[in-house]
Write an enzyme that holds these catalytic residues in place. Structure first.
Site, mmCIF file in Angstrom:
data_model
loop_
_atom_site.group_PDB
_atom_site.id
_atom_site.type_symbol
_atom_site.label_atom_id
_atom_site.label_comp_id
_atom_site.label_asym_id
_atom_site.label_seq_id
_atom_site.Cartn_x
_atom_site.Cartn_y
_atom_site.Cartn_z
ATOM 1 N N LYS A 116 0.820 -1.215 0.000
ATOM 2 C CA LYS A 116 0.000 0.000 0.000
ATOM 3 C C LYS A 116 0.857 1.269 0.000
ATOM 4 O O LYS A 116 0.492 2.277 -0.600
ATOM 5 C CB LYS A 116 -0.958 -0.002 1.193
ATOM 6 C CG LYS A 116 -2.060 -1.059 1.070
ATOM 7 C CD LYS A 116 -3.057 -0.932 2.205
ATOM 8 C CE LYS A 116 -4.121 -2.014 2.137
ATOM 9 N NZ LYS A 116 -5.138 -1.870 3.191
ATOM 10 N N ASN B 214 -4.836 1.973 -1.349
ATOM 11 C CA ASN B 214 -5.318 0.630 -1.726
ATOM 12 C C ASN B 214 -6.039 0.679 -3.068
ATOM 13 O O ASN B 214 -6.655 -0.292 -3.475
ATOM 14 C CB ASN B 214 -6.248 0.060 -0.643
ATOM 15 C CG ASN B 214 -7.543 0.840 -0.536
ATOM 16 O OD1 ASN B 214 -7.651 1.967 -1.035
ATOM 17 N ND2 ASN B 214 -8.530 0.258 0.109
ATOM 18 N N TYR C 272 -12.796 -10.162 10.158
ATOM 19 C CA TYR C 272 -14.060 -10.896 10.069
ATOM 20 C C TYR C 272 -13.730 -12.358 9.854
ATOM 21 O O TYR C 272 -12.600 -12.718 9.519
ATOM 22 C CB TYR C 272 -14.922 -10.362 8.904
ATOM 23 C CG TYR C 272 -14.270 -10.545 7.569
ATOM 24 C CD1 TYR C 272 -13.446 -9.565 7.052
ATOM 25 C CD2 TYR C 272 -14.429 -11.730 6.850
ATOM 26 C CE1 TYR C 272 -12.799 -9.742 5.844
ATOM 27 C CE2 TYR C 272 -13.795 -11.913 5.641
ATOM 28 C CZ TYR C 272 -12.980 -10.920 5.143
ATOM 29 O OH TYR C 272 -12.328 -11.120 3.963
HETATM 30 P P1 NDP Z 1 -0.743 -3.526 10.408
HETATM 31 O O1 NDP Z 1 0.174 -4.682 10.430
HETATM 32 O O2 NDP Z 1 -0.368 -2.308 9.620
HETATM 33 O O3 NDP Z 1 -1.001 -3.024 11.918
HETATM 34 C C1 NDP Z 1 -1.283 -3.957 12.924
HETATM 35 C C2 NDP Z 1 -1.752 -3.220 14.171
HETATM 36 O O4 NDP Z 1 -2.169 -4.208 15.120
HETATM 37 C C3 NDP Z 1 -0.683 -2.400 14.859
HETATM 38 O O5 NDP Z 1 -1.281 -1.308 15.491
HETATM 39 C C4 NDP Z 1 -0.129 -3.398 15.878
HETATM 40 O O6 NDP Z 1 0.466 -2.768 17.001
HETATM 41 C C5 NDP Z 1 -1.394 -4.074 16.309
HETATM 42 N N1 NDP Z 1 -1.206 -5.434 16.846
HETATM 43 C C6 NDP Z 1 -0.744 -6.514 16.182
HETATM 44 N N2 NDP Z 1 -0.756 -7.595 16.993
HETATM 45 C C7 NDP Z 1 -1.226 -7.177 18.190
HETATM 46 C C8 NDP Z 1 -1.470 -7.840 19.431
HETATM 47 N N3 NDP Z 1 -1.225 -9.141 19.597
HETATM 48 N N4 NDP Z 1 -1.973 -7.112 20.437
HETATM 49 C C9 NDP Z 1 -2.238 -5.785 20.281
HETATM 50 N N5 NDP Z 1 -2.018 -5.105 19.135
HETATM 51 C C10 NDP Z 1 -1.520 -5.803 18.094
HETATM 52 O O7 NDP Z 1 -2.144 -4.111 9.931
HETATM 53 P P2 NDP Z 1 -3.354 -3.301 9.258
HETATM 54 O O8 NDP Z 1 -3.478 -2.013 9.957
HETATM 55 O O9 NDP Z 1 -3.200 -3.301 7.778
HETATM 56 O O10 NDP Z 1 -4.613 -4.245 9.563
HETATM 57 C C11 NDP Z 1 -5.150 -4.342 10.862
HETATM 58 C C12 NDP Z 1 -6.383 -5.248 10.841
HETATM 59 O O11 NDP Z 1 -7.424 -4.640 10.082
HETATM 60 C C13 NDP Z 1 -6.129 -6.624 10.214
HETATM 61 O O12 NDP Z 1 -6.809 -7.593 10.988
HETATM 62 C C14 NDP Z 1 -6.752 -6.503 8.844
HETATM 63 O O13 NDP Z 1 -7.197 -7.762 8.358
HETATM 64 C C15 NDP Z 1 -7.922 -5.569 9.134
HETATM 65 N N6 NDP Z 1 -8.361 -4.813 7.953
HETATM 66 C C16 NDP Z 1 -9.647 -5.010 7.525
HETATM 67 C C17 NDP Z 1 -10.125 -4.326 6.429
HETATM 68 C C18 NDP Z 1 -11.523 -4.567 5.978
HETATM 69 O O14 NDP Z 1 -11.895 -4.097 4.879
HETATM 70 N N7 NDP Z 1 -12.363 -5.235 6.767
HETATM 71 C C19 NDP Z 1 -9.283 -3.361 5.677
HETATM 72 C C20 NDP Z 1 -7.949 -3.217 6.242
HETATM 73 C C21 NDP Z 1 -7.526 -3.930 7.330
HETATM 74 P P3 NDP Z 1 2.006 -2.246 16.995
HETATM 75 O O15 NDP Z 1 1.979 -0.876 16.400
HETATM 76 O O16 NDP Z 1 2.381 -2.290 18.408
HETATM 77 O O17 NDP Z 1 2.777 -3.240 16.140
#
Ligand code: NDP
Length: 287
Positions: free
Chosen positions: A75, A96, A229
């Site tokens: 992205k 995206n 989901y």
């Molecule tokens: P990223 O990898 O960019 O970010 C992940 C985020 O989750 C960070 O803030 C990270 O924290 C946090 N994180 C990861 N593991 C844990 C944990 N075990 N406990 C607490 N925090 C955690 O992912 P995205 O932002 O791209 O995606 C996030 C979610 O959103 C995914 O599940 C994705 O599938 C979903 N999504 C859904 C969409 C939809 O259309 N429904 C569209 C886009 C995303 P840290 O900063 O500390 O690493």
């Protein structure tokens, strides 16, 4: 004739580009949009080798590609390559969505619009005047914060495992909007409650919760929304149901709505999304 002027023709090619990509539901969603509108589109999955996004996009363009959705991990590459970017893509620093505009790629980020349309349109939950807790500070959270603010909530508080990332995503808005980034411990010590709690972390993937188990964050009538989901409610959704959320939703509607936002920009017509969300929900349940 330029490629962009042929984008409504049946030879116009679209694709979702990512790595991995086999799991992507985007081709099915766009095929369903097209069928519902009596259109034909050619929309593929493209597995792009890591580090090869620019070259792969050029190959796609040479094959007649006029529009692409871009997913993990490209992205930021999509945003960097586009010569023209929407405000929301600039705010997200990631895209995206790509559309060929005659001699260059235009990019957008449709995640925030998809989320807002699902929450306000499909779920009938107005964000205006509401307190929103945004959990996570990755790409998805960065993409939705600007569009959420446009709906005029009274506050958006961002909580993330890594505080520096939360600080970074609120920084552009601090002077002008009611946003803040807090460690979870401060939030809980202050007893803050929220009308809408959005899980934009990928914690559910790991079967983990993004807040301490005993956290009490839901105001009366609150909506808990997990961007993830699946076939069954996520761990976050189950937790929210037990800890005071009045309504629970997952991100399937967001997925379809962000795709619809792409479709309307490429094709100039708004797909009907409700039956597609319902069908995908039924397919998930039966899977
Ligand atoms: P990223 O990898 O960019 O970010 C992940 C985020 O989750 C960070 O803030 C990270 O924290 C946090 N994180 C990861 N593991 C844990 C944990 N075990 N406990 C607490 N925090 C955690 O992912 P995205 O932002 O791209 O995606 C996030 C979610 O959103 C995914 O599940 C994705 O599938 C979903 N999504 C859904 C969409 C939809 O259309 N429904 C569209 C886009 C995303 P840290 O900063 O500390 O690493």
């Amino acid at each position: 004739m330029t490629a962009s002027s042929t984008s409504s023709a049946s030879d116009a090619r679209y694709a979702v580009i990512g790595n991995p990509i086999a799991h992507s539901k985007s081709p099915n969603i766009h095929a369903a949009f097209a069928a519902g509108l009596g259109q034909q589109i050619h929309y593929d999955r493209r597995l792009c080798p890591l580090g090869d996004f620019a070259a792969d996009l050029e190959r796609f363009r040479n094959e007649g590609g006029v529009g692409a959705n871009v997913t993990v991990p490209f992205k930021r590459d999509a945003f960097a390559i586009a010569r023209e970017a929407s405000l929301r893509a600039q705010q997200a620093g990631a895209a995206n969505f790509l559309a060929w505009r005659g001699d260059h790629w235009y990019c957008d980020n449709t995640d925030g619009a998809g989320l807002v349309r699902d929450i306000e349109g499909n779920l009938g939950f107005s964000l205006k005047g509401k307190r929103v807790l945004l959990l996570g500070a990755g790409g998805a959270a960065r993409g939705v914060i600007g569009p959420l603010l446009l709906r005029e909530p009274t506050a958006i508080v961002v909580v993330n495992r890594t505080q520096a990332n939360a600080d970074a995503i609120v920084a552009p808005y601090l002077a002008t909007h009611p946003v803040s980034a807090l460690p979870a411990s401060d939030l809980l010590a202050q007893g803050q409650r929220f009308d809408c709690v959005i899980n934009a972390t990928s914690a559910s993937l790991a079967g983990a919760l993004p807040l301490p188990d005993g956290a009490a964050v839901f105001a009366p009538g609150a909506l808990a929304y997990d961007m993830m989901y699946g076939k069954v409610p996520t761990i976050f959704m189950a937790w929210a149901a037990q800890h005071g959320a009045a309504r629970i939703a997952d991100g399937l509607g967001m997925l379809v709505e962000q795709a619809a936002e792409s479709y309307v920009q490429w094709r100039g017509v708004q797909p009907v999304t409700a039956p597609i969300i319902a069908r995908m929900r039924a397919e998930l349940a039966a899977s």
